[in-house]
Design a protein around this motif. Structure first.
Motif, PDB file in Angstrom:
ATOM      1  N   CYS A 158     -52.771 -11.583  11.180  1.00  0.00           N
ATOM      2  CA  CYS A 158     -53.195 -10.655  12.319  1.00  0.00           C
ATOM      3  C   CYS A 158     -53.646 -10.829  13.608  1.00  0.00           C
ATOM      4  CB  CYS A 158     -53.745  -9.272  11.034  1.00  0.00           C
ATOM      5  SG  CYS A 158     -52.426  -8.757  11.081  1.00  0.00           S
ATOM      6  N   PHE A 159     -55.432 -11.685  12.528  1.00  0.00           N
ATOM      7  CA  PHE A 159     -56.413 -12.181  14.035  1.00  0.00           C
ATOM      8  C   PHE A 159     -55.209 -13.096  15.187  1.00  0.00           C
ATOM      9  CE2 PHE A 159     -58.542 -15.624  15.677  1.00  0.00           C
ATOM     10  CZ  PHE A 159     -59.476 -15.579  16.273  1.00  0.00           C
ATOM     11  N   TYR A 160     -54.714 -14.033  15.114  1.00  0.00           N
ATOM     12  CA  TYR A 160     -53.897 -14.460  15.839  1.00  0.00           C
ATOM     13  C   TYR A 160     -52.230 -13.130  16.708  1.00  0.00           C
ATOM     14  CZ  TYR A 160     -55.082 -19.253  14.941  1.00  0.00           C
ATOM     15  OH  TYR A 160     -56.435 -20.635  14.328  1.00  0.00           O
ATOM     16  N   LEU A 161     -52.889 -12.593  16.144  1.00  0.00           N
ATOM     17  CA  LEU A 161     -51.268 -11.968  16.561  1.00  0.00           C
ATOM     18  C   LEU A 161     -52.408 -10.614  17.423  1.00  0.00           C
ATOM     19  CD1 LEU A 161     -48.765 -11.099  13.742  1.00  0.00           C
ATOM     20  CD2 LEU A 161     -48.557 -12.723  15.168  1.00  0.00           C
ATOM     21  N   VAL A 162     -52.864 -10.452  16.966  1.00  0.00           N
ATOM     22  CA  VAL A 162     -53.755  -9.531  17.820  1.00  0.00           C
ATOM     23  C   VAL A 162     -54.603 -10.150  19.508  1.00  0.00           C
ATOM     24  CG1 VAL A 162     -56.064  -8.314  18.295  1.00  0.00           C
ATOM     25  CG2 VAL A 162     -55.393  -7.769  16.577  1.00  0.00           C
ATOM     26  N   HIS A 163     -54.683 -11.016  19.262  1.00  0.00           N
ATOM     27  CA  HIS A 163     -54.939 -11.789  20.107  1.00  0.00           C
ATOM     28  C   HIS A 163     -53.553 -11.982  21.559  1.00  0.00           C
ATOM     29  CE1 HIS A 163     -59.333 -13.474  18.504  1.00  0.00           C
ATOM     30  NE2 HIS A 163     -58.967 -13.538  19.803  1.00  0.00           N
ATOM     31  N   ALA A 164     -52.373 -12.081  20.607  1.00  0.00           N
ATOM     32  CA  ALA A 164     -50.552 -12.145  21.311  1.00  0.00           C
ATOM     33  C   ALA A 164     -51.107 -11.114  22.310  1.00  0.00           C
ATOM     34  CB  ALA A 164     -49.550 -12.807  20.773  1.00  0.00           C
ATOM     35  N   ALA A 184     -45.513  -7.161  24.268  1.00  0.00           N
ATOM     36  CA  ALA A 184     -46.653  -5.799  23.688  1.00  0.00           C
ATOM     37  C   ALA A 184     -46.474  -5.916  22.953  1.00  0.00           C
ATOM     38  CB  ALA A 184     -47.076  -6.211  24.672  1.00  0.00           C
ATOM     39  N   SER A 185     -45.119  -4.355  23.089  1.00  0.00           N
ATOM     40  CA  SER A 185     -44.355  -3.531  21.990  1.00  0.00           C
ATOM     41  C   SER A 185     -44.420  -3.742  21.048  1.00  0.00           C
ATOM     42  CB  SER A 185     -43.412  -2.723  22.938  1.00  0.00           C
ATOM     43  OG  SER A 185     -42.025  -3.112  23.247  1.00  0.00           O
ATOM     44  N   ASP A 186     -43.841  -4.842  21.035  1.00  0.00           N
ATOM     45  CA  ASP A 186     -43.122  -5.639  19.762  1.00  0.00           C
ATOM     46  C   ASP A 186     -44.049  -5.700  18.644  1.00  0.00           C
ATOM     47  OD1 ASP A 186     -40.345  -5.677  20.411  1.00  0.00           O
ATOM     48  OD2 ASP A 186     -40.109  -7.614  21.046  1.00  0.00           O
ATOM     49  N   LEU A 187     -45.283  -6.762  19.381  1.00  0.00           N
ATOM     50  CA  LEU A 187     -46.301  -6.915  18.948  1.00  0.00           C
ATOM     51  C   LEU A 187     -47.047  -6.069  17.985  1.00  0.00           C
ATOM     52  CD1 LEU A 187     -48.055 -10.157  21.387  1.00  0.00           C
ATOM     53  CD2 LEU A 187     -47.117 -10.165  18.349  1.00  0.00           C
ATOM     54  N   HIS A 188     -47.387  -4.497  18.867  1.00  0.00           N
ATOM     55  CA  HIS A 188     -48.179  -3.525  18.586  1.00  0.00           C
ATOM     56  C   HIS A 188     -47.543  -2.880  17.037  1.00  0.00           C
ATOM     57  CE1 HIS A 188     -49.118   0.778  18.857  1.00  0.00           C
ATOM     58  NE2 HIS A 188     -49.966   0.609  18.726  1.00  0.00           N
ATOM     59  N   ALA A 189     -45.946  -2.755  17.332  1.00  0.00           N
ATOM     60  CA  ALA A 189     -45.234  -2.273  16.276  1.00  0.00           C
ATOM     61  C   ALA A 189     -46.104  -3.759  14.960  1.00  0.00           C
ATOM     62  CB  ALA A 189     -43.929  -2.793  16.615  1.00  0.00           C
ATOM     63  N   ARG A 190     -45.069  -4.452  15.068  1.00  0.00           N
ATOM     64  CA  ARG A 190     -45.969  -6.072  14.029  1.00  0.00           C
ATOM     65  C   ARG A 190     -47.073  -5.778  13.714  1.00  0.00           C
ATOM     66  NH1 ARG A 190     -44.487 -11.557  15.017  1.00  0.00           N
ATOM     67  NH2 ARG A 190     -44.400 -12.884  12.622  1.00  0.00           N
ATOM     68  N   LEU A 191     -48.323  -5.496  14.459  1.00  0.00           N
ATOM     69  CA  LEU A 191     -49.012  -5.097  14.106  1.00  0.00           C
ATOM     70  C   LEU A 191     -49.661  -3.726  13.583  1.00  0.00           C
ATOM     71  CD1 LEU A 191     -51.143  -6.253  17.190  1.00  0.00           C
ATOM     72  CD2 LEU A 191     -51.501  -7.510  14.670  1.00  0.00           C
ATOM     73  N   LYS A 192     -49.094  -2.836  14.194  1.00  0.00           N
ATOM     74  CA  LYS A 192     -48.734  -1.725  13.365  1.00  0.00           C
ATOM     75  C   LYS A 192     -48.339  -1.367  11.502  1.00  0.00           C
ATOM     76  CE  LYS A 192     -48.010   3.654  13.777  1.00  0.00           C
ATOM     77  NZ  LYS A 192     -47.307   4.263  15.159  1.00  0.00           N
ATOM     78  N   ALA A 193     -47.274  -2.231  11.377  1.00  0.00           N
ATOM     79  CA  ALA A 193     -46.647  -2.141  10.106  1.00  0.00           C
ATOM     80  C   ALA A 193     -47.465  -3.183   8.933  1.00  0.00           C
ATOM     81  CB  ALA A 193     -45.492  -3.180  10.976  1.00  0.00           C
ATOM     82  N   LEU A 194     -48.368  -4.545  10.164  1.00  0.00           N
ATOM     83  CA  LEU A 194     -49.372  -4.549   9.306  1.00  0.00           C
ATOM     84  C   LEU A 194     -50.247  -3.640   9.072  1.00  0.00           C
ATOM     85  CD1 LEU A 194     -48.582  -8.316  10.690  1.00  0.00           C
ATOM     86  CD2 LEU A 194     -48.085  -7.622   7.796  1.00  0.00           C
ATOM     87  N   GLY A 195     -50.832  -2.906   9.178  1.00  0.00           N
ATOM     88  CA  GLY A 195     -52.113  -1.916   9.108  1.00  0.00           C
ATOM     89  C   GLY A 195     -53.027  -2.174  10.360  1.00  0.00           C
ATOM     90  N   ARG A 196     -52.816  -2.650  10.957  1.00  0.00           N
ATOM     91  CA  ARG A 196     -53.395  -2.946  11.864  1.00  0.00           C
ATOM     92  C   ARG A 196     -53.084  -2.257  13.405  1.00  0.00           C
ATOM     93  NH1 ARG A 196     -54.076  -5.665   7.827  1.00  0.00           N
ATOM     94  NH2 ARG A 196     -55.441  -7.365   7.698  1.00  0.00           N
ATOM     95  N   GLU A 197     -53.461  -0.328  12.870  1.00  0.00           N
ATOM     96  CA  GLU A 197     -53.107   0.311  14.180  1.00  0.00           C
ATOM     97  C   GLU A 197     -53.895  -0.381  15.314  1.00  0.00           C
ATOM     98  OE1 GLU A 197     -51.281   2.776  16.927  1.00  0.00           O
ATOM     99  OE2 GLU A 197     -51.348   2.290  15.020  1.00  0.00           O
ATOM    100  N   ILE A 198     -53.981  -0.856  17.067  1.00  0.00           N
ATOM    101  CA  ILE A 198     -54.542  -0.990  17.917  1.00  0.00           C
ATOM    102  C   ILE A 198     -54.884   0.160  18.398  1.00  0.00           C
ATOM    103  CG2 ILE A 198     -54.958  -2.631  19.734  1.00  0.00           C
ATOM    104  CD1 ILE A 198     -53.545  -4.362  17.328  1.00  0.00           C
TER     105      ILE A 198
END
Length: 75
Positions: free
Chosen positions: A43-49, A61-75
């Motif tokens: 998640c650290f790296y994915l947030v930077h990406a 960006a939209s794919d990464l947002h969805a991925r982070l959200k699924a991992l519980g990291r709402e941005i």
């Protein structure tokens, strides 16, 4: 790409201020961490990406947002 090569490529991309390449490399680092079972590091790296993908206007960006959200990291 192994971890040392990935780190060297990230450093070079930052020096070149190549945001698209930085986003792609952070995504790769995140995927490697995820494969290793380290969700926090992934998640650290994915947030930077995500941040660099947003700055560069990348569709990624939209794919990464969805991925982070699924991992519980709402941005």
């Amino acid at each position: 790409m192994d971890r040392d090569d990935l780190d060297a490529a990230l450093i070079a991309a930052h020096r070149e201020e190549n945001g698209r390449r930085i986003a792609e490399l952070y995504l790769e680092a995140g995927e490697l961490a995820e494969q290793a079972g380290d969700t926090e590091q992934a998640c650290f790296y994915l947030v930077h990406a995500y941040v660099f993908a947003l700055q560069e206007g990348m569709e990624l960006a939209s794919d990464l947002h969805a991925r982070l959200k699924a991992l519980g990291r709402e941005i």
